[in-house]
Write a protein that holds these residues in place. Structure first.
Motif, PDB file in Angstrom:
ATOM      1  N   UNK A 124      -1.943 -12.393 -11.540  1.00 30.29           N
ATOM      2  CA  UNK A 124      -2.536 -11.076 -11.283  1.00 30.29           C
ATOM      3  C   UNK A 124      -2.628 -10.831  -9.776  1.00 30.29           C
ATOM      4  N   UNK A 125      -1.498 -10.808  -9.076  1.00 32.68           N
ATOM      5  CA  UNK A 125      -1.514 -10.789  -7.610  1.00 32.68           C
ATOM      6  C   UNK A 125      -1.843  -9.412  -7.025  1.00 32.68           C
ATOM      7  N   UNK A 126      -2.529  -9.419  -5.875  1.00 34.00           N
ATOM      8  CA  UNK A 126      -2.915  -8.194  -5.198  1.00 34.00           C
ATOM      9  C   UNK A 126      -2.703  -8.308  -3.693  1.00 34.00           C
ATOM     10  N   UNK A 127      -2.438  -7.168  -3.085  1.00 34.36           N
ATOM     11  CA  UNK A 127      -2.484  -7.042  -1.626  1.00 34.36           C
ATOM     12  C   UNK A 127      -3.744  -6.265  -1.262  1.00 34.36           C
ATOM     13  N   UNK A 128      -4.080  -6.260   0.024  1.00 28.96           N
ATOM     14  CA  UNK A 128      -5.321  -5.629   0.458  1.00 28.96           C
ATOM     15  C   UNK A 128      -5.098  -4.751   1.687  1.00 28.96           C
ATOM     16  N   UNK A 129      -5.837  -3.645   1.719  1.00 29.15           N
ATOM     17  CA  UNK A 129      -5.944  -2.803   2.895  1.00 29.15           C
ATOM     18  C   UNK A 129      -7.414  -2.798   3.289  1.00 29.15           C
ATOM     19  N   UNK A 130      -7.703  -3.322   4.474  1.00 32.18           N
ATOM     20  CA  UNK A 130      -9.089  -3.425   4.951  1.00 32.18           C
ATOM     21  C   UNK A 130      -9.313  -2.329   5.984  1.00 32.18           C
ATOM     22  N   UNK A 131     -10.349  -1.522   5.771  1.00 34.36           N
ATOM     23  CA  UNK A 131     -10.568  -0.342   6.599  1.00 34.36           C
ATOM     24  C   UNK A 131     -11.979  -0.313   7.159  1.00 34.36           C
ATOM     25  N   UNK A 132     -12.100   0.290   8.337  1.00 37.58           N
ATOM     26  CA  UNK A 132     -13.398   0.501   8.947  1.00 37.58           C
ATOM     27  C   UNK A 132     -13.314   1.553  10.030  1.00 37.58           C
ATOM     28  N   UNK A 133     -14.110   2.614   9.886  1.00 32.31           N
ATOM     29  CA  UNK A 133     -14.183   3.682  10.883  1.00 32.31           C
ATOM     30  C   UNK A 133     -12.801   4.256  11.211  1.00 32.31           C
ATOM     31  N   UNK A 134     -11.999   4.448  10.170  1.00 27.82           N
ATOM     32  CA  UNK A 134     -10.694   5.067  10.351  1.00 27.82           C
ATOM     33  C   UNK A 134      -9.574   4.139  10.746  1.00 27.82           C
ATOM     34  N   UNK A 135      -9.853   2.856  10.901  1.00 22.46           N
ATOM     35  CA  UNK A 135      -8.829   1.867  11.250  1.00 22.46           C
ATOM     36  C   UNK A 135      -8.444   1.097   9.998  1.00 22.46           C
ATOM     37  N   UNK A 136      -7.148   0.972   9.739  1.00 22.04           N
ATOM     38  CA  UNK A 136      -6.646   0.314   8.535  1.00 22.04           C
ATOM     39  C   UNK A 136      -5.795  -0.901   8.880  1.00 22.04           C
ATOM     40  N   UNK A 137      -6.141  -2.028   8.261  1.00 22.32           N
ATOM     41  CA  UNK A 137      -5.406  -3.286   8.463  1.00 22.32           C
ATOM     42  C   UNK A 137      -4.814  -3.727   7.127  1.00 22.32           C
ATOM     43  N   UNK A 138      -3.501  -3.909   7.077  1.00 27.22           N
ATOM     44  CA  UNK A 138      -2.852  -4.357   5.851  1.00 27.22           C
ATOM     45  C   UNK A 138      -2.623  -5.853   5.848  1.00 27.22           C
ATOM     46  N   UNK A 139      -2.805  -6.466   4.671  1.00 23.22           N
ATOM     47  CA  UNK A 139      -2.430  -7.866   4.470  1.00 23.22           C
ATOM     48  C   UNK A 139      -1.415  -7.868   3.335  1.00 23.22           C
ATOM     49  N   UNK A 140      -0.127  -7.830   3.712  1.00 25.07           N
ATOM     50  CA  UNK A 140       0.967  -7.656   2.758  1.00 25.07           C
ATOM     51  C   UNK A 140       1.894  -8.868   2.835  1.00 25.07           C
ATOM     52  N   UNK A 141       1.550  -9.920   2.112  1.00 24.72           N
ATOM     53  CA  UNK A 141       2.399 -11.105   2.040  1.00 24.72           C
ATOM     54  C   UNK A 141       2.643 -11.463   0.577  1.00 24.72           C
ATOM     55  N   UNK A 142       3.557 -12.404   0.340  1.00 23.02           N
ATOM     56  CA  UNK A 142       3.899 -12.839  -1.019  1.00 23.02           C
ATOM     57  C   UNK A 142       4.292 -11.639  -1.867  1.00 23.02           C
ATOM     58  N   UNK A 143       5.261 -10.893  -1.366  1.00 29.52           N
ATOM     59  CA  UNK A 143       5.724  -9.669  -2.007  1.00 29.52           C
ATOM     60  C   UNK A 143       7.189  -9.845  -2.393  1.00 29.52           C
ATOM     61  N   UNK A 144       7.498  -9.690  -3.659  1.00 33.84           N
ATOM     62  CA  UNK A 144       8.874  -9.844  -4.114  1.00 33.84           C
ATOM     63  C   UNK A 144       9.734  -8.632  -3.851  1.00 33.84           C
ATOM     64  N   UNK A 145       9.100  -7.459  -3.832  1.00 29.17           N
ATOM     65  CA  UNK A 145       9.855  -6.240  -3.580  1.00 29.17           C
ATOM     66  C   UNK A 145       8.959  -5.199  -2.932  1.00 29.17           C
ATOM     67  N   UNK A 146       9.584  -4.264  -2.243  1.00 32.39           N
ATOM     68  CA  UNK A 146       8.849  -3.181  -1.590  1.00 32.39           C
ATOM     69  C   UNK A 146       8.719  -2.033  -2.588  1.00 32.39           C
ATOM     70  N   UNK A 147       7.563  -1.961  -3.232  1.00 31.85           N
ATOM     71  CA  UNK A 147       7.315  -0.930  -4.232  1.00 31.85           C
ATOM     72  C   UNK A 147       6.630   0.272  -3.584  1.00 31.85           C
ATOM     73  N   UNK A 148       6.389   1.307  -4.367  1.00 36.69           N
ATOM     74  CA  UNK A 148       5.755   2.519  -3.834  1.00 36.69           C
ATOM     75  C   UNK A 148       4.354   2.236  -3.322  1.00 36.69           C
ATOM     76  N   UNK A 149       3.627   1.317  -3.959  1.00 38.01           N
ATOM     77  CA  UNK A 149       2.289   0.969  -3.493  1.00 38.01           C
ATOM     78  C   UNK A 149       2.332   0.336  -2.106  1.00 38.01           C
ATOM     79  N   UNK A 150       3.291  -0.547  -1.891  1.00 37.70           N
ATOM     80  CA  UNK A 150       3.439  -1.169  -0.570  1.00 37.70           C
ATOM     81  C   UNK A 150       3.770  -0.106   0.472  1.00 37.70           C
ATOM     82  N   UNK A 151       4.696   0.778   0.138  1.00 43.34           N
ATOM     83  CA  UNK A 151       5.107   1.810   1.089  1.00 43.34           C
ATOM     84  C   UNK A 151       3.941   2.725   1.441  1.00 43.34           C
ATOM     85  N   UNK A 152       3.243   3.241   0.439  1.00 44.11           N
ATOM     86  CA  UNK A 152       2.182   4.213   0.696  1.00 44.11           C
ATOM     87  C   UNK A 152       1.044   3.603   1.497  1.00 44.11           C
ATOM     88  N   UNK A 153       0.720   2.330   1.257  1.00 37.86           N
ATOM     89  CA  UNK A 153      -0.354   1.680   2.011  1.00 37.86           C
ATOM     90  C   UNK A 153       0.109   1.226   3.382  1.00 37.86           C
TER      91      UNK A 153
END
Length: 277
Positions: A124-153
């Protein structure tokens, strides 16, 4: 308010990422020992007393190896999906466990952590977008393919830990058995330098300031190859290697109040400048 980020370790030998504002911090994955987390944060001038929670992306050992000891010692909340918890086979203290579902947003102080599913060979794997005061940090590893969710985030990121696991030629020429090569480059394996670069070139927002090349294979990639590939197309984006055996510097990521959200400024902080955070 800026966010402060560091990779404490990144690779198949262990993954752990630190993201914080002035008051609170979270860790994404704890694939290195409690002792190493404490040691590396100490070298950076970061305090464990600020860490409020740990977010677990999936159950593979390089993402959970140090979780039980670190969470128990510091009494940290553990955000983990029910399936991942079962498959982790870890004896975690029940009062520390918090569940999340796909597309949940969890608040930790003034931080918001958004979880979305990813394509990887875990339960049940997940990626994360961590946000604070309008700043967004992505943690996008262990990804088999670039899906729409990866692109949009990815398009929301001011800085991102982005998997660049393997170089196609090095994987082809390496001594891994066929089934393992197929697993790595399959739709539920890892992201190659080329696929990560395609995402970077095609979908990066104008305000992306830093990309951390993450989860590099020791056998099927070369840090110089990956970094040079991205630097060729980076323009004003800083390209940083997230090492397999040590921490990065702490980086300050922020947007200016008087500028639009498409403008961002970030700087690397030396340990003595982080002491007061």
């Amino acid at each position: 308010m800026p966010l402060f980020i560091s990779s404490l370790n990144s690779g198949s030998n262990g993954n752990c990422y630190y993201i914080a504002n002035d008051e609170d911090a979270v860790l994404v994955d704890v694939g290195i020992s409690c002792r190493e987390v404490e040691k590396r944060m100490g070298r950076l001038g970061l305090s464990m007393s600020k860490v409020r929670a740990i977010f677990i992306s999936h159950e593979h050992s390089d993402h959970i190896r140090g979780l039980r000891v670190l969470a128990k010692k510091h009494q940290l909340l553990i955000y983990i999906t029910p399936k991942t918890f079962v498959y982790s086979r870890l004896a975690l203290e029940s009062h520390l466990i918090r569940s999340f579902k796909p597309f949940d947003t969890i608040k930790i102080g003034d931080l918001e952590i958004y979880a979305f599913p990813k394509s990887h060979d875990a339960i049940d794997p997940h990626s994360f977008l961590v946000s604070g005061d309008g700043v967004n940090i992505g943690v996008f590893t262990d990804i088999g393919e670039v899906c729409e969710q990866v692109i949009s985030n990815f398009q929301r990121c001011h800085a991102v830990f982005l998997e660049t696991n393997y170089d196609d030629q090095l994987l082809d020429q390496g001594n891994y058995p066929y089934y393992l090569k197929h697993r790595i480059r399959g739709g539920k394996g890892h992201l190659s330098n080329k696929k990560a670069l395609d995402l970077f070139i095609s979908h990066r927002p104008s305000y992306l300031s830093h990309v951390f090349l993450s989860h590099l294979s020791a056998n099927n990639n070369c840090p110089i190859i990956a970094q040079d590939l991205f630097k060729e197309h980076a323009d004003t984006v800083d390209v940083i290697l997230a090492p397999r055996d040590k921490e990065t510097s702490v980086y300050r990521i922020e947007t200016h109040e008087l500028e639009s959200t498409t403008d961002a400024e970030s700087i690397a902080l030396s340990p003595n400048r982080v002491q007061q955070l």
